[in-house]
Design a protein around this motif. Structure first.
Motif, PDB file in Angstrom:
ATOM      1  N   GLN A   1       8.513   7.740  -0.784  1.00 38.57           N
ATOM      2  CA  GLN A   1       9.451   6.841  -0.632  1.00 38.57           C
ATOM      3  C   GLN A   1      10.594   7.529  -1.317  1.00 38.57           C
ATOM      4  O   GLN A   1      11.205   8.415  -2.190  1.00 38.57           O
ATOM      5  CB  GLN A   1       9.484   5.389  -2.054  1.00 38.57           C
TER       6      GLN A   1
ATOM      7  N   ALA B   1       5.986   6.958   3.830  1.00 37.13           N
ATOM      8  CA  ALA B   1       4.155   6.844   3.696  1.00 37.13           C
ATOM      9  C   ALA B   1       3.548   6.879   2.403  1.00 37.13           C
ATOM     10  O   ALA B   1       2.615   6.407   2.388  1.00 37.13           O
ATOM     11  CB  ALA B   1       3.950   8.632   4.490  1.00 37.13           C
ATOM     12  N   CYS B   2       4.022   7.058   1.616  1.00 32.06           N
ATOM     13  CA  CYS B   2       3.297   6.579   0.313  1.00 32.06           C
ATOM     14  C   CYS B   2       4.424   6.760  -0.785  1.00 32.06           C
ATOM     15  O   CYS B   2       5.431   6.512  -0.708  1.00 32.06           O
ATOM     16  CB  CYS B   2       2.066   7.798  -0.081  1.00 32.06           C
TER      17      CYS B   2
ATOM     18  N   ARG C   1       0.691  -1.636   0.553  1.00 32.77           N
ATOM     19  CA  ARG C   1      -0.232  -0.176  -0.107  1.00 32.77           C
ATOM     20  C   ARG C   1       0.620   1.101  -0.219  1.00 32.77           C
ATOM     21  O   ARG C   1       0.535   1.892  -0.947  1.00 32.77           O
ATOM     22  CB  ARG C   1      -0.612  -0.165   1.027  1.00 32.77           C
ATOM     23  N   THR C   2       2.263   1.226   0.734  1.00 34.24           N
ATOM     24  CA  THR C   2       2.399   2.417   1.073  1.00 34.24           C
ATOM     25  C   THR C   2       3.275   3.179  -0.264  1.00 34.24           C
ATOM     26  O   THR C   2       4.349   3.884  -0.100  1.00 34.24           O
ATOM     27  CB  THR C   2       3.452   2.801   2.633  1.00 34.24           C
TER      28      THR C   2
ATOM     29  N   THR D   1      -1.503   5.544  -1.650  1.00 34.67           N
ATOM     30  CA  THR D   1      -2.481   5.263  -1.108  1.00 34.67           C
ATOM     31  C   THR D   1      -3.995   5.912  -1.432  1.00 34.67           C
ATOM     32  O   THR D   1      -4.973   4.359  -0.903  1.00 34.67           O
ATOM     33  CB  THR D   1      -2.152   5.558   0.738  1.00 34.67           C
TER      34      THR D   1
END
Length: 249
Positions: A204, A199-200, A81-82, A86
């Motif tokens: 990254q 976080a998403c 997911r991340t 998201t």
């Protein structure tokens, strides 16, 4: 009179062999369409009509790589997911969950801006109020079975709910977390490396170094006449006079 608030709408539209889920909120308008045969996702088409960071659209290809070929009932188990956007990933899971149904599902979410530490978070599903939560200083005061908990501690309670209510509670919790962003000033041109990584998709490390905040991103969708997915408003079948908060502070 409209209450200043974070607004998010999600519309899920299944049809034979095809299901589409679309979302709009203060910072995003995105859509995902899954084509499926015999319970398998054979194509993932997605688009971003409004997005906050310059690298976000790279997540369109990433979503296809993650989900194509997976079983509809196993999409959540694909993980990653991340490593995706998201919001696109969540839309794909919502779409998959309703892929074999015959009627559209419309969620309308409102999280009021804090007033003296108090705020209201509400979820309307297909025109009917599903949840109304109240917080004071980030802790729940209503409903009574959530009193004293924070948003980060809702997982166990959500896991006890049935399918539709579990989905709705997850949608409302995530929106309530997102709503804190209305108090943040993120200027145009700010580097994503300002924030923690992971976080998403955009956050990254390999994307964050190239990601900057796009101009004119936020829209206050609680202003009079400025609602999310306004061009799809007839699909939401909201109560007469609904202004985004049914049960006011």
């Amino acid at each position: 009179m409209a209450v200043p608030a974070f607004r998010r709408r999600i519309l899920i539209e299944p049809s034979p062999g095809l299901v589409t889920a679309e979302l709009e909120d203060d910072w995003h308008r995105m859509v995902v369409t899954l084509t499926h045969r015999e319970g398998i996702v054979v194509d993932v088409a997605s688009d971003m009509k409004r997005w906050p960071w310059t690298t976000c659209r790279g997540a369109i290809a990433q979503l296809s790589q993650t989900l194509e070929g997976a079983a509809l009932d196993q999409l959540a188990r694909q993980g990653e997911r991340t490593h995706n956007c998201t919001h696109l990933h969540d839309l794909a899971l919502f779409a998959a969950a309703h892929a074999t149904e015959t009627s559209a599902i419309a969620y309308d979410v409102t999280v009021s801006d804090p007033v003296d530490g108090r705020r209201v978070a509400e979820l309307v599903r297909n025109g009917a109020l599903m949840f109304s939560w109240r917080q004071e200083n980030d802790l729940f005061v209503a409903p009574s079975d959530l009193a004293g908990l924070s948003l980060s501690k809702l997982g166990e309670w959500i896991s006890t709910l049935d399918g539709d209510r579990r989905e709705g509670a997850r949608i409302l919790r995530w929106a309530a977390i997102m709503a804190y962003g209305r108090a943040m000033d993120i200027p145009e041109g700010l580097s994503a490396t300002t924030f923690p990584t992971g976080a998403c998709f955009t956050f990254q490390p390999e994307q964050a170094q190239d990601a900057v905040r796009r101009p004119d991103v936020p829209r206050d969708l609680s202003r009079e006449g400025a609602v999310p997915l306004a061009d799809r408003a007839l699909s939401f079948d909201l109560p007469p006079g609904y202004d985004g908060i049914i049960t006011h502070q």
